[in-house]
Design a protein around this motif. Structure first.
Motif, mmCIF file in Angstrom:
data_model
loop_
_atom_site.group_PDB
_atom_site.id
_atom_site.type_symbol
_atom_site.label_atom_id
_atom_site.label_comp_id
_atom_site.label_asym_id
_atom_site.label_seq_id
_atom_site.Cartn_x
_atom_site.Cartn_y
_atom_site.Cartn_z
ATOM 1 N N THR B 121 25.257 49.617 49.808
ATOM 2 C CA THR B 121 24.662 50.194 51.007
ATOM 3 C C THR B 121 23.221 49.715 51.144
ATOM 4 O O THR B 121 22.771 49.341 52.236
ATOM 5 N N GLY B 122 22.492 49.713 50.010
ATOM 6 C CA GLY B 122 21.112 49.231 50.051
ATOM 7 C C GLY B 122 21.043 47.789 50.497
ATOM 8 O O GLY B 122 20.246 47.424 51.368
ATOM 9 N N LEU B 123 21.914 46.946 49.932
ATOM 10 C CA LEU B 123 21.899 45.529 50.301
ATOM 11 C C LEU B 123 22.263 45.342 51.777
ATOM 12 O O LEU B 123 21.684 44.503 52.478
ATOM 13 N N PHE B 124 23.225 46.144 52.213
ATOM 14 C CA PHE B 124 23.688 46.075 53.596
ATOM 15 C C PHE B 124 22.512 46.351 54.545
ATOM 16 O O PHE B 124 22.249 45.595 55.501
ATOM 17 N N TRP B 144 22.036 37.287 57.406
ATOM 18 C CA TRP B 144 23.315 37.556 58.085
ATOM 19 C C TRP B 144 24.449 37.577 57.064
ATOM 20 O O TRP B 144 25.295 38.463 57.076
ATOM 21 N N GLU B 145 24.446 36.583 56.173
ATOM 22 C CA GLU B 145 25.507 36.531 55.172
ATOM 23 C C GLU B 145 25.374 37.677 54.173
ATOM 24 O O GLU B 145 26.372 38.215 53.700
ATOM 25 N N LEU B 149 28.460 40.042 53.501
ATOM 26 C CA LEU B 149 29.052 40.154 52.179
ATOM 27 C C LEU B 149 28.970 41.564 51.649
ATOM 28 O O LEU B 149 29.944 42.106 51.121
ATOM 29 N N SER B 150 27.791 42.192 51.791
ATOM 30 C CA SER B 150 27.666 43.531 51.224
ATOM 31 C C SER B 150 28.577 44.483 51.970
ATOM 32 O O SER B 150 29.166 45.385 51.363
ATOM 33 N N LEU B 172 36.352 39.525 55.743
ATOM 34 C CA LEU B 172 35.553 38.471 55.135
ATOM 35 C C LEU B 172 35.835 37.131 55.811
ATOM 36 O O LEU B 172 34.928 36.364 56.142
ATOM 37 N N LEU B 173 37.120 36.901 56.050
ATOM 38 C CA LEU B 173 37.537 35.641 56.664
ATOM 39 C C LEU B 173 36.904 35.481 58.040
ATOM 40 O O LEU B 173 36.262 34.467 58.359
ATOM 41 N N MET B 174 37.050 36.534 58.864
ATOM 42 C CA MET B 174 36.531 36.460 60.229
ATOM 43 C C MET B 174 35.014 36.342 60.198
ATOM 44 O O MET B 174 34.412 35.606 60.992
#
Lengths: 226, 667, 317
Positions: B121-124, B144-145, B149-150, B172-174
């Motif tokens: 959550t923090g990374l997000f 953005w990545e 990812l997070s 993840l794919l989209m």
């Protein structure tokens, strides 16, 4: 174009032209055959009325005649003939709903916008009024074609064909104050002959496939699968 | 007083801190919860302050960090547009922080890893904050990545179910396809400009063809993240499976970051406006809005329904952006600004009410462990506060006055109503059709949320655990209350809020909406007072007076309402099973719009000889869009497998050929 | 001057509330005459309301507080919407509160609570009514909006007072677009006010009810408010249609004579409208629910044709 500066006769003509367009839409969605024939008769009457208005404002004598001809032919004679055939073929209570009426009418709306886009390159100020009515006529022609595509009933298709002719006539009347009388007579005669031929065809089709649903004609295709 | 940038830095540092803290406090879950809540609130408040300062001062702050590549340091820029979105992130984060205190408690005794939840959550949050702050393509893409990812790990939080893992993988794919598209878009801009800084891209002179290419790539990339049709398929899969407060963050905030990205690229970096682009955005927006709400109506899973409704709302935002581009292309700046502000306002509104609704869904999950509408019922009497807040969310999202959703939709309509100013006749006839689709969408959204509220909160409970539902802890209620309060405020006082965000169009479009707020705080007049006006406070006052009068009558007790049984037509008394179900409620609409869904319905006899009815409604996008792509990819892959012979020398041969080929290309 | 205008606005609001039952009564009366019944007196709706207000209100055990609050919200929202529609005079300060889109929003708010109240008790009828009502209103919305667009493209305003003012100042021209818009709005109004052929306000037959199904559980003053709100909505749509398309007679200044003329012309118009509605309800039968989409599609089509004939025939740049 400022509508307040347009003479009253032309304003009436605009109203009538928009009604012609409305009738094309109704014709397409009309479920009952008899009602569809009546709708078509109304379209003919409106075209005749428009011709009369052009005749009054331009003062051309032959246009009065052409209005009368249109009225007798398209509002009375052809509907009467169709009506008679429907009765003979016992199709009075025939109902044919479109499969997707909403999609059909949205395509028709798109056709109207498309025909407006087609005439847009005409920008000369004095031709604007004519151009706009021509856009409507073109739309009536295209919707007539669309009716022939979406309806299955042969008689309904004939109605579509005839309303295409109505559109062409409207364009001719509004753009060039009518065609020369001799051509008009010729066209009227053609339409009449076409009507008689259609009538004969109806009976032929009916006899061979016992229905007027043109989708049944698919069976005649040689490349039929399975 | 510290600068706005300082506060933004503070928010980022706090969010990094909150990403690290779980590692050290894993053995004391209670401490972890307290610290996380505290940090989330601090992040939110710092972000909010930073955004508000930026918005009110109309200044642009820039900085360069000694991070990143040696020749390309990270550039940071905080202008009004970033300020708006950073305050949006801030508001929602505060509410979610408070909410998570009570909500996460449910996970403490399970096997779920709290380190993963807190850390990611923090990374997000860090990722989202940095995206908004970034001022060069390099930093933008890294943040953005990081965000994508997070959030992937958060979607996969309940990874014990195979369906969730599948949803996370699809996401993840989209996200990667979208990220690639954005990267290429920046690539086009960077090659025409002088490098990867946004400054250089802004200065570049871009010919129409290249600009269009960049526009399309950016639209695909950001549109995929924003869940526009037909690229939305991941959204209803991924958003519902995350923990509810994370769903709120994803639907409420992350989608807005995608909106931010698109605005940044088109309005700011490319800086050109062409009617073709406007029509593209408008069309895709209208279709997403309409189909989004129709699919939402068909859902019985509450969180899935909310996710589909996000597709709808993002569609509405893009309608606003499309209108803005269209009007800009004919140089009607004022109207373009109205549409632009409408899109911004709707972004903020959607962030608020969608988060509120997801938190409400989370509360039901928390107290009754249920997210199937068909089993709910009568929750209003069991969870009155959640019920009230959820009602506010439903009214807001159905765009009804006097709440906030109506203001933004009304503004969008007002912009569309200025169609007569356009020169092109074809556009003049197309725009009303788009507006009609918007009107249909709005009305269907109301139907959808009548269904949600009526089925879930009203009537009688349809299952035993719903009957046992209890109110949720105070912290969760406060979290929802904050969002509900903001929904109300933004609806009641649109004028002050619009004058607050007026600096965004001032910087982006070089035009303000002074006339919109010129008639005092009571009246909102986007174009002019004669054209249209809306007095939200007066409507609210009248409604509250009427309600007060009603309550006063009741309170005086002279007219007591006596309870009795419901009318049973003289037969057996009504049972919960006799109520209209969620499927039944949506049946008329399913039938009318039947073409747009893939419906499998039938009656079968099972082994015991009982008749069972089954109904499956699915998204047409799968069959029409994804399946052909998947088939093509598979076909291509099966052709390529021929290369894979297993012989090492063959592989080396391929490598040699490639090397020779590349050298030839370079020479 | 300012005080006078505010007073006038208040008078119009009260007039709305007072006239609404009368219009309903008038339609009932004409219908009864057309169907060869003696029928109730024109003032019967007032007595009904009076009776209901004095009766005890009851609530099902399963109902929540929302059920209790809804009648007040529904009534106020409808009255507020009405306050923005010019009735006697185009000098209406309250018209600025809500333009026509906001009026549609207020009516949607009242419908939202009506539908929720229907679902609150948890009987099958309430859910059924709510589900149908939301379908009909959703389909009516785009048609209404396109018609409004047509008007707004000509008059360049969505404020109803300005719109009526525009109609009055313009020299007489035939606008095909307005005819289509009128037709579209009439169909929308029929659907929204729940009249035949979309809904039958006087039926209690289970399977055909829409509006009645939602308020089935109401009684006493709650029911009175709901009924009154429905009558108000009918009057609102009637005034909207007549005053926007046939604004003649509406007062343009504040003198007593022009206000009196305004009142008289309003009454004449409403009487006429009532007769037309009664005739159409006598000769038409209620449609099946799933015919309603076709009906409203026609409304949408008319609206679109109006918009197109405006774009193509009337401006045509």
């Amino acid at each position: 174009m400022n509508l307040e500066l347009v003479p009253m006769l032309q304003q009436i003509m605009l109203v009538l032209a928009s009604m012609v367009l409305l009738i094309s839409f109704i014709l397409m969605d009309q479920v009952r055959l008899v009602a569809a024939i009546h709708t078509f008769a109304w379209q003919g009457a409106l075209i005749a009325a428009i011709t009369t208005i052009v005749a009054i404002s331009e003062g051309h004598m032959h246009l009065y005649f052409s209005a009368l001809l249109t009225f007798t032919l398209k509002a009375l004679l052809i509907p009467w003939m169709l009506h008679r055939q429907v009765r003979k073929l016992e199709l009075d209570h025939e109902k044919e709903a479109l499969e997707h009426p909403v999609i059909a009418s949205m395509i028709a709306v798109a056709l109207v916008i498309f025909s407006y886009w087609l005439v847009l390159p005409i920008v000369q100020q004095e031709l604007i009024f004519t151009r706009n009515v021509v856009a409507i006529s073109l739309a009536v022609v295209l919707i007539g074609f669309l009716i022939m595509v979406v309806r299955k009933q042969a008689i309904a298709q004939v109605l579509g064909f005839m309303s295409m002719e109505n559109g062409l006539f409207l364009a001719a009347v509004s753009a060039t104050s009518g065609m020369p009388l001799i051509i008009e007579l010729g066209v009227a005669f053609d339409v009449l002959v076409a009507m008689v031929l259609f009538g004969i065809f109806f009976f032929q089709i009916r006899e061979s496939i016992e229905s007027l649903d043109v989708d049944r004609l698919n069976h005649l295709s040689e490349s039929e699968k399975e | 007083m510290p600068s706005a940038l300082w506060f933004a830095g503070l928010a980022v540092s706090f969010s990094l801190l909150s990403a690290i803290i779980p590692v050290f406090t894993v053995n004391t879950p209670r401490l972890l919860r307290v610290l996380t809540t505290l940090l989330l609130c601090l992040i939110g408040i710092a972000a909010l302050i930073s955004g508000l300062i930026t918005l009110s001062e109309n200044e642009v702050a820039t900085a360069e960090l000694p991070l990143g590549l040696p020749w390309l340091h990270w550039h940071i820029r905080l202008d009004a547009l970033s300020g708006f979105f950073i305050s949006l992130i801030g508001v929602v984060t505060v509410a979610i922080g408070l909410y998570s205190y009570g909500y996460v408690r449910g996970f403490e005794h399970g096997q779920d890893s709290l380190i993963a939840l807190g850390g990611f959550t923090g990374l997000f949050l860090t990722g989202m904050l940095l995206v908004v702050l970034a001022d060069d393509a390099f930093m933008f893409m890294i943040s953005w990545e990081l965000m994508s990812l997070s959030s992937y790990f958060l979607v996969a939080f309940h990874h014990e179910h195979a369906a969730n893992r599948r949803a996370a993988f699809l996401y993840l794919l989209m996200a990667h396809v979208g990220g690639l598209s954005i990267l290429l878009s920046y690539g086009v801009l960077a090659s025409l400009g002088d490098g990867f800084t946004f400054e250089a891209m802004r200065a570049a002179e871009i010919p129409f063809g290249w600009a269009s290419l960049s526009f399309i790539l950016a639209f695909i990339g950001f549109g995929m993240k924003a869940g526009l049709l037909p690229l939305h398929a991941w959204l209803p899969e991924a958003h519902p499976v995350a923990p509810s407060h994370i769903s709120a963050l994803m639907s409420g905030v992350m989608l807005k970051v995608a909106v931010y990205g698109l605005i940044r690229v088109i309005f700011d970096l490319i800086g050109q406006f062409h009617w073709q682009w406007g029509v593209t955005v408008l069309t895709i927006g209208s279709i997403s809005a309409l189909l989004g709400v129709l699919y939402a109506l068909m859902q019985n899973d509450l969180k899935r329904l909310l996710a589909y409704s996000s597709v709808e709302n993002l569609g509405i935002i893009f309608i606003g952006l499309g209108l803005s581009i269209l009007f800009m292309s004919e140089n009607h700046r004022l109207i373009a600004t109205v549409a632009f502000v409408a899109a911004l306002y709707h972004s903020l509104n959607h962030a608020l009410f969608k988060s509120l609704l997801f938190l409400g869904a989370g509360s039901i999950l928390h107290s009754a462990n249920e997210q199937d509408l068909e089993k709910m019922g009568g929750l209003l009497r069991r969870m009155p506060w959640t019920g009230l807040f959820f009602l506010i969310g439903c009214i807001s999202i159905s765009s009804l006055p006097p709440f906030n959703g109506f203001v933004s939709e009304w503004l969008t309509f007002q912009a569309a109503l200025q169609t007569w100013q356009l020169n092109s006749g074809v556009l003049r006839s197309l725009l009303p059709i788009a507006a009609a689709m918007l009107a249909l969408t709005g009305a269907l959204a109301a139907a959808c949320f009548v269904k949600v509220y009526g089925i879930a909160f009203l009537g009688q409970a349809r299952s035993r655990h719903i009957r046992r539902a209890r109110p949720v802890p105070l912290s969760m209620r406060v979290g929802q209350g904050i969002l509900a309060l903001f929904c109300l405020l933004l609806g009641l006082l649109p004028v002050p809020f619009i004058s607050l965000i007026d600096n965004v169009p001032r910087q982006v479009l070089d035009q303000t909406l002074t006339q919109a707020t010129a008639h005092g705080w009571l009246w909102l007049t986007p174009v002019s007072a004669d054209t249209a006006s809306y007095g939200a406070p007066l409507i609210a006052i009248a409604l509250f007076i009427a309600l007060g009068l009603g309550l006063w009558l009741v309170g005086r007790g002279i007219r007591r309402v006596r309870r009795c049984d419901a009318w049973d037509c003289g037969f057996a008394p009504p049972t919960p099973n006799m109520q209209y179900t969620s499927t039944a409620f949506a049946q008329p609409i399913r039938r009318v719009f039947g073409l747009l869904f893939k419906i499998e319905e039938g009656v079968e006899r099972n082994q015991q000889g009982k008749l069972t009815h089954h109904l499956k409604i699915s998204d047409r996008a799968w069959g029409l869009f994804y399946a052909p792509i998947a088939r093509t990819v598979e076909k291509a892959a099966s052709k390529i497998t021929r290369i894979q012979s297993g012989n090492i020398r063959t592989y080396l041969g391929w490598s040699l050929t490639t090397l020779v080929f590349l050298l030839w290309v370079i020479a | 001057m300012n005080l006078q205008i505010s007073l006038l606005a208040l008078v119009q609001l009260v007039l709305y509330a007072l006239l609404a039952p009368l219009v309903a009564g008038w339609i009932h009366w004409v219908k009864a005459k057309l169907q060869n019944r003696c029928g109730a007196r024109i003032f019967q709706p007032y007595r009904d309301l009076y009776k209901l207000f004095n009766k005890e209100a009851r609530m099902a055990h399963t109902a929540s507080q929302l059920f209790r609050a809804s009648p007040y919200i529904v009534f106020t929202a409808t009255l507020l919407a009405a306050s923005a529609v010019p009735l006697l005079s185009i000098n209406l300060p309250t018209a600025a509160i809500a333009d026509i889109i906001a009026i549609a929003g207020l009516l949607a708010l009242s419908r939202f609570f009506l539908a929720l109240a229907g679902m609150d008790v948890g009987t099958a009828f309430g859910g059924m009514g709510a589900s149908r009502e939301m379908l009909v209103s959703a389909l009516a919305e785009p048609a209404m909006l396109v018609a409004v667009f047509t008007l707004a493209m000509t008059a360049h305003t969505t404020n109803l007072a300005s719109l009526v003012g525009f109609q009055l100042t313009e020299t007489f021209v035939l606008r095909p677009s307005f005819m289509f818009a009128l037709a579209a709005l009439v169909l929308v109004a029929i659907a929204e006010t729940g009249r035949i052929p979309v809904d039958n306000p006087s039926t209690h037959l289970e399977l055909t009810m829409i509006h009645e199904a939602m308020i089935l559980e109401y009684s006493g003053r709650h029911l009175a408010l709901m009924e009154w709100a429905a009558q108000l909505k009918l009057l609102l749509y009637g005034t909207l249609l007549t005053n926007v398309f046939f604004p003649w007679g509406i007062a343009q200044d504040l003198s007593l004579t022009s206000l009196a003329i305004g009142l008289l012309s309003l009454i004449a118009k409403l009487l006429l409208l009532g007769i037309i509605l009664a005739i159409s309800e006598t000769v038409l039968a209620k449609m099946r629910l799933f015919r309603t989409p076709a009906f409203l599609n026609l409304a949408l089509l008319l609206g679109l044709l109006g918009m197109l004939s405006h774009v193509i025939l009337e401006i045509g740049v």
